[in-house]
Design a protein around this motif. Structure first.
Motif, PDB file in Angstrom:
ATOM      1  N   GLN A 240      26.560  39.660  57.253  1.00  0.00           N
ATOM      2  CA  GLN A 240      26.624  38.411  58.002  1.00  0.00           C
ATOM      3  C   GLN A 240      25.335  38.237  58.793  1.00  0.00           C
ATOM      4  OE1 GLN A 240      29.705  38.195  60.965  1.00  0.00           O
ATOM      5  NE2 GLN A 240      29.800  35.950  60.882  1.00  0.00           N
ATOM      6  N   GLY A 241      24.746  37.041  58.742  1.00  0.00           N
ATOM      7  CA  GLY A 241      23.529  36.781  59.483  1.00  0.00           C
ATOM      8  C   GLY A 241      23.747  36.917  60.973  1.00  0.00           C
ATOM      9  N   GLY A 242      22.880  37.653  61.646  1.00  0.00           N
ATOM     10  CA  GLY A 242      23.051  37.876  63.076  1.00  0.00           C
ATOM     11  C   GLY A 242      22.829  36.622  63.903  1.00  0.00           C
ATOM     12  N   TYR A 243      21.932  35.762  63.474  1.00  0.00           N
ATOM     13  CA  TYR A 243      21.629  34.543  64.227  1.00  0.00           C
ATOM     14  C   TYR A 243      22.505  33.377  63.760  1.00  0.00           C
ATOM     15  CZ  TYR A 243      19.077  30.475  65.949  1.00  0.00           C
ATOM     16  OH  TYR A 243      18.733  29.291  66.543  1.00  0.00           O
ATOM     17  N   SER A 244      22.567  33.178  62.450  1.00  0.00           N
ATOM     18  CA  SER A 244      23.310  32.031  61.926  1.00  0.00           C
ATOM     19  C   SER A 244      24.799  32.307  61.810  1.00  0.00           C
ATOM     20  CB  SER A 244      22.757  31.637  60.555  1.00  0.00           C
ATOM     21  OG  SER A 244      22.963  32.684  59.611  1.00  0.00           O
ATOM     22  N   GLY A 245      25.171  33.576  61.691  1.00  0.00           N
ATOM     23  CA  GLY A 245      26.571  33.916  61.489  1.00  0.00           C
ATOM     24  C   GLY A 245      27.063  33.599  60.091  1.00  0.00           C
ATOM     25  N   THR A 246      26.147  33.284  59.174  1.00  0.00           N
ATOM     26  CA  THR A 246      26.526  32.918  57.807  1.00  0.00           C
ATOM     27  C   THR A 246      26.852  34.165  56.994  1.00  0.00           C
ATOM     28  OG1 THR A 246      25.004  31.044  57.927  1.00  0.00           O
ATOM     29  CG2 THR A 246      25.769  31.701  55.734  1.00  0.00           C
ATOM     30  N   PRO A 247      28.032  34.210  56.368  1.00  0.00           N
ATOM     31  CA  PRO A 247      28.359  35.352  55.509  1.00  0.00           C
ATOM     32  C   PRO A 247      27.587  35.263  54.196  1.00  0.00           C
ATOM     33  CG  PRO A 247      30.136  33.754  55.463  1.00  0.00           C
ATOM     34  CD  PRO A 247      29.156  33.264  56.488  1.00  0.00           C
ATOM     35  N   MET A 248      27.118  36.373  53.726  1.00  0.00           N
ATOM     36  CA  MET A 248      26.368  36.424  52.459  1.00  0.00           C
ATOM     37  C   MET A 248      26.492  37.832  51.887  1.00  0.00           C
ATOM     38  SD  MET A 248      22.504  36.333  54.057  1.00  0.00           S
ATOM     39  CE  MET A 248      22.898  34.865  54.997  1.00  0.00           C
ATOM     40  N   ASN A 249      25.899  38.038  50.719  1.00  0.00           N
ATOM     41  CA  ASN A 249      25.924  39.343  50.058  1.00  0.00           C
ATOM     42  C   ASN A 249      24.527  39.950  50.046  1.00  0.00           C
ATOM     43  OD1 ASN A 249      28.672  39.323  49.405  1.00  0.00           O
ATOM     44  ND2 ASN A 249      28.303  38.104  47.561  1.00  0.00           N
ATOM     45  N   MET A 250      24.474  41.251  50.282  1.00  0.00           N
ATOM     46  CA  MET A 250      23.226  42.001  50.183  1.00  0.00           C
ATOM     47  C   MET A 250      23.315  42.909  48.958  1.00  0.00           C
ATOM     48  SD  MET A 250      21.398  44.585  52.918  1.00  0.00           S
ATOM     49  CE  MET A 250      22.742  45.778  52.840  1.00  0.00           C
ATOM     50  N   LEU A 251      22.255  42.934  48.153  1.00  0.00           N
ATOM     51  CA  LEU A 251      22.213  43.771  46.959  1.00  0.00           C
ATOM     52  C   LEU A 251      21.509  45.085  47.275  1.00  0.00           C
ATOM     53  CD1 LEU A 251      21.226  41.101  44.262  1.00  0.00           C
ATOM     54  CD2 LEU A 251      23.506  41.792  45.028  1.00  0.00           C
ATOM     55  N   LEU A 252      22.176  46.182  46.962  1.00  0.00           N
ATOM     56  CA  LEU A 252      21.618  47.520  47.147  1.00  0.00           C
ATOM     57  C   LEU A 252      21.289  48.076  45.769  1.00  0.00           C
ATOM     58  CD1 LEU A 252      20.967  50.134  48.704  1.00  0.00           C
ATOM     59  CD2 LEU A 252      23.400  50.706  48.585  1.00  0.00           C
ATOM     60  N   LEU A 253      20.034  48.439  45.569  1.00  0.00           N
ATOM     61  CA  LEU A 253      19.578  48.912  44.264  1.00  0.00           C
ATOM     62  C   LEU A 253      18.681  50.123  44.444  1.00  0.00           C
ATOM     63  CD1 LEU A 253      18.974  48.548  41.150  1.00  0.00           C
ATOM     64  CD2 LEU A 253      17.072  47.079  41.867  1.00  0.00           C
ATOM     65  N   VAL A 254      18.919  51.173  43.664  1.00  0.00           N
ATOM     66  CA  VAL A 254      18.050  52.353  43.629  1.00  0.00           C
ATOM     67  C   VAL A 254      17.488  52.468  42.220  1.00  0.00           C
ATOM     68  CG1 VAL A 254      17.879  54.841  43.946  1.00  0.00           C
ATOM     69  CG2 VAL A 254      19.410  53.516  45.404  1.00  0.00           C
ATOM     70  N   CYS A 255      16.181  52.557  42.111  1.00  0.00           N
ATOM     71  CA  CYS A 255      15.549  52.643  40.796  1.00  0.00           C
ATOM     72  C   CYS A 255      14.324  53.547  40.895  1.00  0.00           C
ATOM     73  CB  CYS A 255      15.161  51.256  40.285  1.00  0.00           C
ATOM     74  SG  CYS A 255      13.900  50.428  41.290  1.00  0.00           S
ATOM     75  N   MET A 256      13.642  53.735  39.766  1.00  0.00           N
ATOM     76  CA  MET A 256      12.442  54.541  39.747  1.00  0.00           C
ATOM     77  C   MET A 256      11.260  53.719  40.249  1.00  0.00           C
ATOM     78  SD  MET A 256      14.004  57.097  38.624  1.00  0.00           S
ATOM     79  CE  MET A 256      12.632  58.227  38.606  1.00  0.00           C
ATOM     80  N   GLN A 257      10.253  54.413  40.779  1.00  0.00           N
ATOM     81  CA  GLN A 257       9.064  53.740  41.301  1.00  0.00           C
ATOM     82  C   GLN A 257       8.392  52.873  40.242  1.00  0.00           C
ATOM     83  OE1 GLN A 257       7.373  53.928  44.546  1.00  0.00           O
ATOM     84  NE2 GLN A 257       6.352  52.210  43.547  1.00  0.00           N
ATOM     85  N   ARG A 258       8.366  53.369  38.993  1.00  0.00           N
ATOM     86  CA  ARG A 258       7.712  52.608  37.929  1.00  0.00           C
ATOM     87  C   ARG A 258       8.457  51.326  37.598  1.00  0.00           C
ATOM     88  NH1 ARG A 258      10.085  57.036  35.305  1.00  0.00           N
ATOM     89  NH2 ARG A 258      11.751  56.483  33.846  1.00  0.00           N
ATOM     90  N   GLU A 259       9.753  51.230  37.995  1.00  0.00           N
ATOM     91  CA  GLU A 259      10.532  50.029  37.740  1.00  0.00           C
ATOM     92  C   GLU A 259      10.441  49.020  38.885  1.00  0.00           C
ATOM     93  OE1 GLU A 259      14.223  51.825  35.112  1.00  0.00           O
ATOM     94  OE2 GLU A 259      14.209  52.193  37.277  1.00  0.00           O
ATOM     95  N   ALA A 260       9.795  49.411  39.976  1.00  0.00           N
ATOM     96  CA  ALA A 260       9.725  48.528  41.143  1.00  0.00           C
ATOM     97  C   ALA A 260       8.987  47.233  40.816  1.00  0.00           C
ATOM     98  CB  ALA A 260       9.043  49.252  42.309  1.00  0.00           C
ATOM     99  N   VAL A 261       7.956  47.331  39.978  1.00  0.00           N
ATOM    100  CA  VAL A 261       7.205  46.126  39.611  1.00  0.00           C
ATOM    101  C   VAL A 261       8.116  45.131  38.913  1.00  0.00           C
ATOM    102  CG1 VAL A 261       5.290  45.244  38.240  1.00  0.00           C
ATOM    103  CG2 VAL A 261       5.038  47.404  39.467  1.00  0.00           C
TER     104      VAL A 261
END
Length: 320
Positions: A240-261
């Motif tokens: 939830q946005g701290g200022y706007s209070g708008t609910p939303m989704n955050m994506l958590l992703l773990v990958c290899m450094q070479r895939e960051a690009v």
């Protein structure tokens, strides 16, 4: 998006070409003038060059062409596309550099001085290792023993790395059979060591894991793109946005450094205004990453309980 993917593929081929140039430069500038040969099909081509004076790109291209004909039937055309590009471009670069470097008498100059065989191993192995690391990092290939290893790996339970290692050892040891000079064998193994070191260095730098926290208004579309293009798991965290209070989704992703690009490319294509936090992640274990190598402790026999008791076992603090 399709246009952007094509542009990125072109960039990959340009980077692979640069890596092939470094690899060819290491051979022409340092290894060939000092009579040094290491593993792989380029090593075989160098031996043929020393024995017959037939330029190594001729042997290299001819043998690769024959191997690719077999590989297309066994491994499929998709596997061979970048391999065909790799050995064709490398053959052209080897030819061009030899024309550029050769002196009036047709010999390649010893640019670091006579009697500097060991330094030629170091410098040649460094250029070749960095070049191959760049090529492999972008899923390129120079063919040769890579094709043989892939074919063997398809039918036998033997890793490609082991097959390539065995081929390299046989090729380097064969130097004594042809020239009866152990110094050539030692130089060959020295060059292979430096090549392997810098290949691993380049590859391992991009083998590190990174963690992404992504907040986007197009989270659903971005999630599907990441799942499809990276083949990595994505965790959706309600925030939830701290200022706007708008609910939303955050994506958590773990990958290899070479895939960051690739992650940044997808985000740029889908939602350039997305909020992104990238951090290095150490000790990432699980499917697609490292495995836990620590051995589990065995429980004492008197501590083993029945399955029903274990399922119903709850921790209850003791009363004082």
């Amino acid at each position: 998006m399709r246009k952007a993917v094509i542009v990125h593929e072109i960039k990959d081929y340009l980077i692979i070409t640069f890596g092939l140039f470094l690899y060819a430069f290491g051979w022409v500038a340092f290894l060939l003038p000092y009579g040094i040969a290491c593993g792989g099909l380029t090593g075989i081509s160098a031996i043929v060059y020393y024995l017959t004076n037939l330029e190594m790109q001729v042997t290299y291209f001819t043998v690769n062409f024959v191997l690719v004909l077999f590989a297309i039937r066994i491994l499929g055309l998709k596997f061979c596309i970048k391999t065909i590009f790799g050995f064709s471009v490398l053959s052209v670069i080897l030819w061009a550099l030899q024309i550029l470097f050769k002196m009036d008498n047709g010999e390649l100059p010893m640019i670091i001085g006579d009697g500097q065989g060991f330094m030629a191993c170091v410098l040649g192995g460094t250029f070749c290792g960095v070049g191959l690391g760049i090529v492999f990092m972008h899923q390129g290939s120079t063919g040769g023993t890579d094709i043989i290893a892939a074919i063997v790996n398809k039918y036998k339970s033997m890793s490609m790395g082991r097959v390539i290692l065995y081929c390299d050892i046989v090729i380097i040891l064969s130097l004594y059979f042809f020239f009866h000079d152990w110094k050539r064998v030692v130089f060959g193994f020295t060059t292979m060591f430096f090549m392997s070191f810098f290949i691993d260095y380049i590859m391992n730098y991009f083998h590190q894991s990174v963690q992404f926290l992504i907040i986007s208004k197009k989270d659903e579309l971005l999630k599907r793109a990441l799942l499809k293009e990276l083949n990595r798991g994505v965790t959706v965290v309600p925030v939830q946005g701290g200022y706007s209070g708008t609910p939303m989704n955050m994506l958590l992703l773990v990958c290899m450094q070479r895939e960051a690009v690739k992650v940044f490319r997808l985000i740029q294509l889908i939602d350039p205004s997305a909020f992104i936090s990238q951090t290095k992640a150490s000790g990432v274990f699980g499917e697609g990453f490292d495995i836990i190598k620590e051995k589990a402790y065995k429980m004492p026999k008197d501590a083993v309980k029945s399955e029903n008791e274990e399922q119903n076992n709850l921790y209850v603090p003791r009363e004082k």
